[in-house]
Design a protein around this motif. Structure first.
Motif, PDB file in Angstrom:
ATOM      1  N   CYS A  74     -19.441 -38.164 -24.997  1.00  0.00           N
ATOM      2  CA  CYS A  74     -20.714 -38.531 -24.366  1.00  0.00           C
ATOM      3  C   CYS A  74     -20.878 -40.042 -24.471  1.00  0.00           C
ATOM      4  CB  CYS A  74     -21.879 -37.807 -25.045  1.00  0.00           C
ATOM      5  SG  CYS A  74     -23.499 -38.208 -24.336  1.00  0.00           S
ATOM      6  N   PRO A 103     -24.844 -34.068 -32.741  1.00  0.00           N
ATOM      7  CA  PRO A 103     -25.855 -33.791 -31.724  1.00  0.00           C
ATOM      8  C   PRO A 103     -26.876 -34.909 -31.552  1.00  0.00           C
ATOM      9  CG  PRO A 103     -26.273 -32.497 -33.699  1.00  0.00           C
ATOM     10  CD  PRO A 103     -24.950 -33.165 -33.907  1.00  0.00           C
ATOM     11  N   ARG A 104     -27.049 -35.716 -32.597  1.00  0.00           N
ATOM     12  CA  ARG A 104     -28.024 -36.809 -32.508  1.00  0.00           C
ATOM     13  C   ARG A 104     -27.617 -37.784 -31.407  1.00  0.00           C
ATOM     14  NH1 ARG A 104     -27.889 -41.575 -35.200  1.00  0.00           N
ATOM     15  NH2 ARG A 104     -26.247 -40.760 -36.571  1.00  0.00           N
ATOM     16  N   GLY A 118     -28.857 -36.163 -25.414  1.00  0.00           N
ATOM     17  CA  GLY A 118     -30.109 -35.693 -24.840  1.00  0.00           C
ATOM     18  C   GLY A 118     -29.957 -34.464 -23.971  1.00  0.00           C
ATOM     19  N   ARG A 119     -31.087 -34.029 -23.425  1.00  0.00           N
ATOM     20  CA  ARG A 119     -31.108 -32.803 -22.630  1.00  0.00           C
ATOM     21  C   ARG A 119     -30.225 -32.922 -21.388  1.00  0.00           C
ATOM     22  NH1 ARG A 119     -37.000 -30.715 -21.582  1.00  0.00           N
ATOM     23  NH2 ARG A 119     -36.857 -30.818 -23.864  1.00  0.00           N
ATOM     24  N   GLU A 120     -30.272 -34.075 -20.722  1.00  0.00           N
ATOM     25  CA  GLU A 120     -29.448 -34.252 -19.523  1.00  0.00           C
ATOM     26  C   GLU A 120     -27.959 -34.222 -19.870  1.00  0.00           C
ATOM     27  OE1 GLU A 120     -30.553 -37.677 -17.325  1.00  0.00           O
ATOM     28  OE2 GLU A 120     -32.577 -36.946 -16.865  1.00  0.00           O
ATOM     29  N   LEU A 178     -26.613 -32.632 -22.420  1.00  0.00           N
ATOM     30  CA  LEU A 178     -26.279 -31.248 -22.752  1.00  0.00           C
ATOM     31  C   LEU A 178     -26.030 -30.429 -21.481  1.00  0.00           C
ATOM     32  CD1 LEU A 178     -28.804 -30.541 -25.660  1.00  0.00           C
ATOM     33  CD2 LEU A 178     -26.318 -30.781 -25.847  1.00  0.00           C
ATOM     34  N   ALA A 179     -26.870 -30.647 -20.471  1.00  0.00           N
ATOM     35  CA  ALA A 179     -26.681 -29.940 -19.206  1.00  0.00           C
ATOM     36  C   ALA A 179     -25.373 -30.375 -18.542  1.00  0.00           C
ATOM     37  CB  ALA A 179     -27.865 -30.217 -18.273  1.00  0.00           C
TER      38      ALA A 179
END
Length: 391
Positions: free
Chosen positions: A327, A350-351, A354-356, A358-359
């Motif tokens: 990422c 994971p920190r 963000g949501r985008e 993850l998608a």
């Protein structure tokens, strides 16, 4: 007064990665050749990694297109070269790779095999040369052939040697594979289409023309410059590790390039003048890269894109990386293919994801599953995380 050296931060290096390595969505390539050119070479120890590395960077991933480049147009060449590792490189670069690294690797492979067969089988150098000529003649008659077919035409290749004598894992293999491997390393023959799916490691063999001869020092300088184009800025140790050269040879090669010295967050390094300007604002991106992908395997020092605390999860004991999730220039987790074909991921960092993002990771997993279709792959070098995800 000495001019201060340019400081290039880890953040800048990560900002360049998505575009330079064709991982950002708008940077993706249209051909396998463009991917190999951008990355200098594709790791090919695992045959599937070549396909998956290309698929991650193509606008429209296609097995057919890569097979065209490898087996029809021969615009991509499979070679045993840097660090005695199998790579797929652009045809135009193959003579440079051959003179700078592969030639020395092939000579060592030949010496080692010749020593074994002389000691165990009594075959001398004249036998070696005559058998090479017989293999070439057999391939010219057949056009292409499996190792078994070649051995039927050249019966001496069915001779067996002892490996690891007296050990619990003692083996007595035929010399066929090693002999053909030496010939391929020398550029006398090449691997053709695999037997089975694109993930198979069993190949047909076809004749090949030797690479044009280049001066070694010139070739090393050209390879060092191409490495910096793809992976710079980088340290001297990065170049030494990636090429497999001695430190002395690395320093000589770098001195013949246009590289300038820079300061990195982890010490001194080298960069080409074109890379000294600050990078543009990077485009957000995610990627699911296969085991031994050229991006994570491009540097000896990996702290600038990888949390060292997760090394034991994503790397095997020899330093080979397994399937990784990226990422925005960082490794944030890993992935695996389960027996039913599902692509599963696990984030170790994971920190900051963000949501985008993850998608986007979920979308990439679906894209990868579609590329696999009915093919199932297990990396040759399995890591703890990959094993855990496939239980």
């Amino acid at each position: 007064m000495t001019e201060a050296r340019r400081k290039i931060t880890d953040e800048e290096r990560r900002a360049r990665l998505g575009a330079r390595h064709l991982l950002a969505p708008t940077a993706r390539a249209s051909t396998p050749e463009a991917v190999a050119e951008a990355l200098l070479g594709l790791h090919a120890t695992d045959p599937a990694s070549v396909y998956l590395s290309v698929a991650a960077r193509l606008q429209d991933p296609s097995v057919t297109e890569l097979e065209r480049a490898l087996y029809e147009d021969h615009t991509l060449v499979r070679m045993l070269c840097m660090r005695r590792t199998m790579f797929v490189v652009p045809r135009e670069l193959a003579p440079v790779v051959d003179a700078s690294t592969a030639r020395a690797v092939a000579a060592r492979e030949r010496r080692n095999l010749a020593k074994v067969i002389q000691e165990q089988l009594g075959f001398d150098e004249r036998w070696f040369a005559a058998t090479e000529a017989a293999v070439v003649a057999a391939l010219q008659r057949r056009g292409e052939a499996t190792a078994s077919q070649i051995a039927s035409d050249v019966p001496d290749l069915t001779s067996k040697i002892v490996q690891a004598a007296g050990k619990p894992y003692e083996a007595r293999p035929r010399i066929t594979s090693r002999f053909l491997g030496v010939m391929a390393a020398e550029g006398r023959i090449r691997r053709g289409r695999p037997l089975g799916t694109w993930a198979s490691s069993q190949y047909r063999w076809i004749p090949a023309e030797p690479h044009p001869d280049l001066p070694v020092d010139e070739a090393k300088a050209r390879l060092a410059a191409r490495y910096l184009e793809a992976f710079g800025p980088a340290t001297t140790e990065d170049v030494t590790w990636w090429t497999g050269w001695t430190l002395t040879d690395t320093r000589k090669a770098l001195a013949r390039t246009e590289a300038v010295e820079v300061d990195l967050d982890h010490g001194p390094g080298h960069a080409l003048p074109a890379h000294l300007d600050a990078p543009a604002e990077p485009e957000p991106w995610v990627a699911l890269l296969p085991a031994l992908d050229p991006t994570p395997m491009g540097w000896r020092d990996r702290d600038w894109y990888f949390d060292a605390g997760h090394r034991s999860e994503l790397f095997d004991t020899n330093g080979n990386i397994g399937p990784s999730v990226w990422c925005d220039g960082r490794v944030v987790g890993g992935w695996a293919q389960r027996s039913e074909g599902e692509i599963v991921t696990e984030l170790l960092t994971p920190r900051g994801v963000g949501r985008e993002a993850l998608a986007a990771i979920a979308d990439e997993a679906a894209r990868l599953a579609a590329f696999f279709a009915d093919v199932r792959v297990k990396p040759s070098f399995r890591t703890p995380l990959e094993r855990r995800l496939t239980r």
